[in-house]
Scaffold this motif. Structure first.
Motif, PDB file in Angstrom:
ATOM      1  N   LEU A 336       0.812  -1.205   0.000  1.00 52.72           N
ATOM      2  CA  LEU A 336       0.000   0.000   0.000  1.00 52.72           C
ATOM      3  C   LEU A 336       0.851   1.263   0.000  1.00 52.72           C
ATOM      4  O   LEU A 336       1.920   1.305   0.611  1.00 52.72           O
ATOM      5  N   ASP A 337       0.356   2.280  -0.680  1.00 52.05           N
ATOM      6  CA  ASP A 337       0.914   3.622  -0.609  1.00 52.05           C
ATOM      7  C   ASP A 337      -0.165   4.511   0.000  1.00 52.05           C
ATOM      8  O   ASP A 337      -1.206   4.754  -0.614  1.00 52.05           O
ATOM      9  N   THR A 338       0.069   4.966   1.214  1.00 52.46           N
ATOM     10  CA  THR A 338      -0.919   5.813   1.894  1.00 52.46           C
ATOM     11  C   THR A 338      -0.405   7.239   2.081  1.00 52.46           C
ATOM     12  O   THR A 338      -0.998   8.013   2.829  1.00 52.46           O
ATOM     13  N   ARG A 339       0.686   7.592   1.395  1.00 48.16           N
ATOM     14  CA  ARG A 339       1.294   8.906   1.591  1.00 48.16           C
ATOM     15  C   ARG A 339       1.131   9.847   0.405  1.00 48.16           C
ATOM     16  O   ARG A 339       1.183  11.064   0.568  1.00 48.16           O
ATOM     17  N   SER A 340       0.959   9.309  -0.779  1.00 48.43           N
ATOM     18  CA  SER A 340       0.946  10.161  -1.971  1.00 48.43           C
ATOM     19  C   SER A 340      -0.271  11.068  -2.042  1.00 48.43           C
ATOM     20  O   SER A 340      -0.210  12.161  -2.615  1.00 48.43           O
ATOM     21  N   PHE A 341      -1.385  10.616  -1.457  1.00 47.45           N
ATOM     22  CA  PHE A 341      -2.614  11.399  -1.483  1.00 47.45           C
ATOM     23  C   PHE A 341      -3.176  11.517  -0.074  1.00 47.45           C
ATOM     24  O   PHE A 341      -2.975  10.635   0.764  1.00 47.45           O
TER      25      PHE A 341
END
Length: 403
Positions: A336-341
């Protein structure tokens, strides 16, 4: 029904409990890119007459595309889409705006595609979305054909004229699926991701859309218009987004995502809402007090009380096939990427199969459907073999057996 009933306002007050769109901060942050990628571009929307597709369109046109072509098999839905969009003072539709009541697997669609294209943006919302559409082998065949086979055929067509952005909507039920609809959507994800090296492709899993076409809440409005009792599960909780939010997450995934990414909303478990808790404020908004009934028959008999301001509702424990009592947007194995948005998360490493493997899967499914002796359990077994961890919940009861 009161003429001043506003679905977005009611949803924000009593369901999502958000004063503004969850996704507004990201849309404002990335407004320049959204404008750059959409302004004056040619756009094709498939399945654009549904709740999510039409919400996507209403969000899209604010960025001034040059051409907008919409196809959907629902002719009446397309008519309402046009009337709705042209009646909103805040929307300016493109001069080149056309709707076509055709199936995206028809020969007529290919002719439209070749005549009106090439397209910079293609978004596909054509899908079977209801768990009720898996009652037997026949309904499942139609679901798999729409959600998987036709999606693959569309991608084959798009490889000849690759768009800058291709989006295909998914569902939270594709994460650890327990019903055939979710399994078909999981296969759909694998189909589109298999082509993500050939063109930019994104998708999104998200929550129930409040008052979407065919949903339980939209059914409440229909029941009131016909002065029929309401029926509602007593034990099912769901995440919700508003109709406006559903279009926004799809547009952001389509334009802002990287190829192969799956978008999902950042929602806390505490924001889940029990369907039963929506009923009292809904009826109050309509000028009624709720009258809880012990059975479907009792609720039908109590419709006489509607004239006295009391509205009959039958609450029941969920017992139908494939009903998941909680929702997931991702699995433990997914990165998961939870930082870009701010308001979106993305799945970065969703499972991909080769196109050749998917050809074999589609062939296997078709062999099951072509067997005149095949039953629902046979297609469930085939899907179990194709999707590790798929555990279908079979109760012997489907939604068509309930009020």
């Amino acid at each position: 029904m009161p003429l001043n009933f506003n679905i977005e306002k009611f949803t924000g007050t009593h369901i999502t409990r958000r004063p503004q769109s969850l996704f507004l901060p990201d849309m404002e942050t990335h407004a320049e890119k959204l404008h750059t990628e959409i302004k004056d571009k040619n756009v094709l929307v498939i399945g654009g007459a549904g709740t999510i597709g039409s919400s996507f369109i209403r969000t899209l046109v604010r960025y001034h595309p040059g051409k907008l072509i919409v196809v959907d098999i629902n002719e009446n839905g397309l008519t309402e889409l046009v009337r709705d969009c042209r009646s909103r003072p805040e929307l300016q539709m493109p001069d080149n705006f056309k709707t076509y009541p055709v199936n995206f697997s028809d020969k007529a669609f290919r002719k439209i595609f070749e005549h009106e294209g090439p397209f910079d943006i293609v978004a596909n919302f054509a899908a079977h979305k209801h768990v009720r559409s898996e009652k037997d082998i026949f309904s499942i065949e139609a679901m798999v054909e729409n959600n998987v086979t036709r999606a693959k055929d569309l991608l084959e067509l798009l490889t000849q004229y690759p768009p800058r952005h291709f989006f295909c909507v998914s569902t939270d039920k594709a994460a650890n699926p327990v019903n055939v609809m979710g399994a078909s959507k999981k296969l759909m994800e694998e189909v589109i991701l298999a082509y993500s090296g050939k063109m930019k492709i994104t998708t999104a899993r998200f929550a129930n859309v409040a008052f979407s076409n065919g949903s339980l809440l939209a059914g409440f409005i229909e029941r009131l218009l016909k002065q029929q009792p309401l029926a509602c599960p007593s034990d099912v909780k769901r995440f919700f987004v508003s109709p406006e939010e559903s279009g926004q997450i799809c547009l952001c995934a389509c334009i802002l995502g990287q190829s192969g990414e799956i978008f999902f909303p950042k929602l806390e478990p505490s924001s889940m809402v029990n369907f039963a808790d929506i009923v009292p404020p809904f009826l109050n908004e309509m000028g009624f007090e709720m009258e809880a009934c012990s059975s479907e028959d009792a609720a039908k008999q109590a419709t006489a009380d509607i004239q006295n301001g009391r509205y009959p509702v039958y609450f029941f424990p969920s017992s139908t096939n494939g009903e998941k009592l909680y929702e997931e947007f991702y699995t433990e194995e997914e990165e998961l990427d939870t930082r870009s948005f701010q308001s979106f998360g993305t799945v970065k490493n969703a499972k991909r199969r080769s196109i050749e493997d998917l050809d074999k899967i589609v062939h296997t499914l078709r062999l099951v459907f072509e067997d005149a002796r095949a039953e629902k359990k046979d297609i469930v077994s085939a899907l179990n073999a194709m999707i590790p961890g798929f555990e279908h919940i079979e109760t012997g009861v489907n939604l068509d057996q309930k009020m």
